[in-house]
Design an enzyme around this catalytic site. Structure first.
Site, short mmCIF file in Angstrom:
data_model
loop_
_atom_site.label_atom_id
_atom_site.label_comp_id
_atom_site.label_asym_id
_atom_site.label_seq_id
_atom_site.Cartn_x
_atom_site.Cartn_y
_atom_site.Cartn_z
CG HIS A 166 -3.33 -1.71 -3.39
ND1 HIS A 166 -2.38 -2.68 -3.23
CD2 HIS A 166 -3.59 -1.23 -2.16
CE1 HIS A 166 -2.09 -2.79 -1.95
NE2 HIS A 166 -2.81 -1.93 -1.28
CG ASN A 196 -1.35 2.26 11.30
OD1 ASN A 196 -1.11 1.82 10.17
ND2 ASN A 196 -1.91 1.52 12.25
CE1 TYR A 222 -8.73 -5.13 1.45
CE2 TYR A 222 -6.86 -5.84 2.77
CZ TYR A 222 -7.41 -4.98 1.86
OH TYR A 222 -6.67 -3.97 1.33
CD GLU A 223 -8.29 -6.71 -3.14
OE1 GLU A 223 -8.74 -6.25 -4.21
OE2 GLU A 223 -7.09 -7.02 -2.99
CG HIS A 255 -5.06 -6.92 0.02
ND1 HIS A 255 -5.06 -6.06 -1.05
CD2 HIS A 255 -4.02 -6.54 0.82
CE1 HIS A 255 -4.05 -5.20 -0.92
NE2 HIS A 255 -3.41 -5.47 0.19
CB SER A 260 -0.89 0.04 1.25
OG SER A 260 -1.73 -1.06 1.29
CB ALA A 306 1.28 -0.31 4.59
CG HIS A 325 -7.12 3.10 2.96
ND1 HIS A 325 -6.23 2.04 2.92
CD2 HIS A 325 -7.41 3.38 1.66
CE1 HIS A 325 -6.01 1.69 1.64
NE2 HIS A 325 -6.71 2.49 0.88
CG MET A 352 -5.23 -6.12 7.00
SD MET A 352 -6.55 -4.99 6.52
CE MET A 352 -6.74 -4.01 8.03
CB SER A 353 -0.80 -8.15 2.53
OG SER A 353 0.33 -7.44 3.00
N1 HPA Z 1 -3.59 -3.09 11.07
C1 HPA Z 1 -3.71 -3.96 10.06
N2 HPA Z 1 -3.22 -3.71 8.85
C2 HPA Z 1 -2.58 -2.55 8.64
C3 HPA Z 1 -2.43 -1.60 9.65
C4 HPA Z 1 -2.97 -1.89 10.95
O1 HPA Z 1 -2.89 -1.09 11.88
N3 HPA Z 1 -1.76 -0.55 9.11
C5 HPA Z 1 -1.51 -0.87 7.81
N4 HPA Z 1 -2.01 -2.07 7.52
#
Ligand code: HPA
Length: 284
Positions: free
Chosen positions: A64, A241, A88-89, A86, A33, A116, A255, A217-218
């Protein structure tokens, strides 16, 4: 929605790409990302959109891109994914990792994964970089595994070894290059969660308690499939973050922050990764 993957699909997709790419890649890279611009470092890049590749599907996530780019970077023949698929998609874990098998089929021996991630280690700050030394593949441990089902030995063995998941020599190259550039580089364990919701405070405590330093998430399905196929893997997380960022109470903003921190970090990551690729050329 793509779910099943077989060897013929991989062969067919690879044959299509082979006819378009300028090089036989040695290194495959997945850009996470906000990190797609790393692809701009390639000399004479040749892009191929995912939707043009047989059996490949497009990434549906804002921020993306969805294309392969082939060419030469720091003297290495590479193929990059600008944007990934991903879980989650809605894609199956096997489909998420399909492009890894395609890039392997094209000749790639090394996989460099970037992502990320949220920082869990108390010392991590937004913008920090972390070498991935190991991972916790939580969906995989719970049965959402890309290798579940009949095993085709042409991809790899039924019970692939995952020790070590991330190649120690490649980790060393990354550390040496970071030191040479006087860049701070953490190391730690990446936990993959399904998403797309971010973690609750209790989930963050849980992930810390089981030894995770970063969460995303990847990546883990891609790495498992790469190891299954005998590739050597290097992983790099950008901490976009930390848990306190969520206190602002604006979920929409997160995001955007992930993408913005990614874009800001691209020049630094590009310097680091191009340096590592040069070391691969000279050390091996
Ligand atoms: N959690 C899950 N996936 C992420 C995060 C997070 O805080 N930041 C970037 N991808």
């Amino acid at each position: 929605m793509g779910s099943v993957v077989n060897y013929e699909m991989v062969e067919y997709a690879a044959a299509y790409l082979e006819g378009r790419l300028p090089v036989r890649p040695r290194v495959a890279m997945v850009l996470g990302s906000g990190l797609s611009d790393l692809g701009d470092q390639i000399v004479d890049p040749v892009p191929v959109n995912y939707e043009d590749v047989p059996h490949m599907v497009a990434s549906t996530v804002a921020g993306h891109q969805g294309r392969f780019v082939g060419g030469t970077l720091s003297g290495q023949p590479v193929i990059m994914m600008q944007g990934r698929l991903h879980f989650y998609e809605g894609y199956s874990p096997a489909m998420v990792a399909f492009p890894i098998r395609v890039m392997r089929h094209l000749g790639a021996e090394i996989l460099v994964v970037t992502n990320a991630a949220g920082g869990l280690h108390p010392d991590f700050q937004t913008g920090d970089l972390m070498t991935i030394t190991d991972h916790l593949f939580l969906p995989g441990l719970a049965g959402q595994h890309p290798l579940r089902g009949p095993n085709d030995e042409r991809f790899g063995p039924r019970f692939p070894d995952m020790t070590p998941p991330y190649d120690p020599d490649l980790q060393r190259l990354l550390r040496e290059e970071a030191r040479a550039q006087e860049m701070t580089l953490w190391e730690g364990v990446y936990a993959m969660v399904s998403g797309p919701s971010y973690e609750t405070p209790a989930e963050i405590r849980f992930l810390r308690a089981v030894g995770a330093d970063a969460v995303g998430m990847s990546t883990a399905p891609e790495v498992v499939v790469a190891r299954h196929a005998g590739m050597r893997v290097m992983g790099l997380s950008l901490i976009t973050n930390v848990p306190s960022d969520f206190d602002a109470g604006d979920p929409e903003a997160m995001h955007k922050q992930v993408l913005a921190v990614g874009e800001h970090a691209v020049p630094r990551m590009a310097r680091l990764l191009t340096g590592v690729l040069s070391r691969m050329s000279s050390n091996e």
